[in-house]
Structure formats: C-alpha cells, structure tokens
Design a protein around this motif. Sequence first.
Motif, PDB file in Angstrom:
ATOM      1  N   LYS A   1       0.860  -1.184   0.000  1.00 18.90           N
ATOM      2  CA  LYS A   1       0.000   0.000   0.000  1.00 18.90           C
ATOM      3  C   LYS A   1       0.903   1.243   0.000  1.00 18.90           C
ATOM      4  O   LYS A   1       1.819   1.361   0.823  1.00 18.90           O
ATOM      5  CB  LYS A   1      -0.901  -0.007   1.228  1.00 18.90           C
ATOM      6  CG  LYS A   1      -1.858   1.144   1.274  1.00 18.90           C
ATOM      7  CD  LYS A   1      -2.761   1.022   2.497  1.00 18.90           C
ATOM      8  CE  LYS A   1      -3.679   2.196   2.565  1.00 18.90           C
ATOM      9  NZ  LYS A   1      -4.549   2.122   3.745  1.00 18.90           N
ATOM     10  N   THR A   2       0.625   2.121  -0.926  1.00 20.47           N
ATOM     11  CA  THR A   2       1.405   3.344  -1.029  1.00 20.47           C
ATOM     12  C   THR A   2       0.627   4.469  -0.365  1.00 20.47           C
ATOM     13  O   THR A   2      -0.552   4.673  -0.659  1.00 20.47           O
ATOM     14  CB  THR A   2       1.673   3.686  -2.499  1.00 20.47           C
ATOM     15  OG1 THR A   2       2.310   2.574  -3.124  1.00 20.47           O
ATOM     16  CG2 THR A   2       2.568   4.917  -2.611  1.00 20.47           C
ATOM     17  N   ILE A   3       1.311   5.199   0.481  1.00 17.20           N
ATOM     18  CA  ILE A   3       0.679   6.316   1.193  1.00 17.20           C
ATOM     19  C   ILE A   3       1.342   7.612   0.731  1.00 17.20           C
ATOM     20  O   ILE A   3       2.563   7.708   0.719  1.00 17.20           O
ATOM     21  CB  ILE A   3       0.817   6.156   2.713  1.00 17.20           C
ATOM     22  CG1 ILE A   3       0.167   4.832   3.160  1.00 17.20           C
ATOM     23  CG2 ILE A   3       0.221   7.350   3.447  1.00 17.20           C
ATOM     24  CD1 ILE A   3       0.427   4.501   4.592  1.00 17.20           C
ATOM     25  N   GLN A   4       0.511   8.551   0.318  1.00 16.69           N
ATOM     26  CA  GLN A   4       1.013   9.853  -0.112  1.00 16.69           C
ATOM     27  C   GLN A   4       1.455  10.659   1.101  1.00 16.69           C
ATOM     28  O   GLN A   4       0.720  10.754   2.097  1.00 16.69           O
ATOM     29  CB  GLN A   4      -0.121  10.601  -0.855  1.00 16.69           C
ATOM     30  CG  GLN A   4       0.340  11.818  -1.568  1.00 16.69           C
ATOM     31  CD  GLN A   4       1.074  11.461  -2.871  1.00 16.69           C
ATOM     32  OE1 GLN A   4       1.019  10.349  -3.336  1.00 16.69           O
ATOM     33  NE2 GLN A   4       1.770  12.433  -3.427  1.00 16.69           N
ATOM     34  N   VAL A   5       2.619  11.225   1.023  1.00 18.12           N
ATOM     35  CA  VAL A   5       3.148  12.024   2.131  1.00 18.12           C
ATOM     36  C   VAL A   5       2.939  13.493   1.806  1.00 18.12           C
ATOM     37  O   VAL A   5       3.306  13.974   0.727  1.00 18.12           O
ATOM     38  CB  VAL A   5       4.666  11.738   2.341  1.00 18.12           C
ATOM     39  CG1 VAL A   5       5.236  12.622   3.458  1.00 18.12           C
ATOM     40  CG2 VAL A   5       4.885  10.285   2.617  1.00 18.12           C
ATOM     41  N   GLN A   6       2.324  14.217   2.719  1.00 20.07           N
ATOM     42  CA  GLN A   6       2.059  15.642   2.572  1.00 20.07           C
ATOM     43  C   GLN A   6       3.220  16.430   3.215  1.00 20.07           C
ATOM     44  O   GLN A   6       3.616  16.143   4.348  1.00 20.07           O
ATOM     45  CB  GLN A   6       0.750  16.029   3.248  1.00 20.07           C
ATOM     46  CG  GLN A   6      -0.486  15.354   2.696  1.00 20.07           C
ATOM     47  CD  GLN A   6      -0.862  15.919   1.349  1.00 20.07           C
ATOM     48  OE1 GLN A   6      -0.621  17.082   1.047  1.00 20.07           O
ATOM     49  NE2 GLN A   6      -1.484  15.081   0.528  1.00 20.07           N
TER      50      GLN A   6
END
Length: 162
Positions: A155-160
């Motif tokens: 699972k890829t999580i977008q980093v803000q």
Amino acid sequence: MAGMVFGLENPMMTALQHLLDIPDGEAGGAGAGGGEKQGPTRAYVRDARAMAATPADVKELPGAYAFVVDMPGLGSGDIKVQVEDERVLVISGERSREEEEDAKYLRMERRMGKLMRKFVLPENADMEKISAACRDGVLTVTVEKLPQPEPKKPKTIQVQVA
C-alpha cells in the motif's frame, strides 16, 4: 512366518502378517471376555486386509492431485468415493463371486471381497472440486488444488509536506 519365506522380514510386514493371521474367535469385540486384553475388531481386520490388497498410485499435477486405484471387476455403481472427517478421501467397493448352479470351481485365484483405500488430503485440496472416472477397472479420482493466494500488493501512502 510367511513373510520370511519371501524375504520380507521387516517390522511392517510382521505387523501386517499378524493382523492377517487373527482367527475369527480372537478378533475382539462382543465375543471377548470382560477382563481380557482385546485385539482388533473384525471390521478393523477386514479393512486392513482391504487396504493392503488395493493398489493405488498418487500423483501431484500442476493444478490437482490424482488418485489412481485398481478396482477390477467393479462397475461405477459398485464404487463409493467419500470425504470423511473433512480431509480423508475414502475409496471403497466390494466384489463378489458370481455363482452358477451347474459350474464348480477348480481353482479360485482372483480376489473377492472388500476393496478400500484412505488418503489424507493436503491443506490446498479443494473439497468442492472432486471428480471420479472409472475405465477398464481403473478408478481415477481427481482433487483440484485451491488457487494460490495472490501476493499482497504494498500500500502506497502519499506524504504531505507542510
């Protein structure tokens, strides 16, 4: 002992020969006395004889397991294929001798009686997809394998960035 005549003196053959040599009166069960040591029951001895005398091959194919069992003289209606205790495949049948009034046997060499084999199925066997076919006295039972679970995708999580 008969096993020694053929050079089969290993413990497995000795135990099998012992099971086959139990007279009917000593087969345990209801006829045995209360305090006496009881041996195997007649049904157990009969099943052990049937399993020892029923040849089978087990093959693992890419998508299935195949159980090939010799069932000579039996039609498809005389053969039972069952799954017991969720994972035990039981193949059985019984062959009886045809009696003719005006004929007498001079020699009887073909095996009569119960034929049976039991196999513990592996964890990846699909219990819902079992098929059987009998041709020329050879029964082939095919048990499909369950599909292999697909590997979990990361699972890829977008980093803000703030």
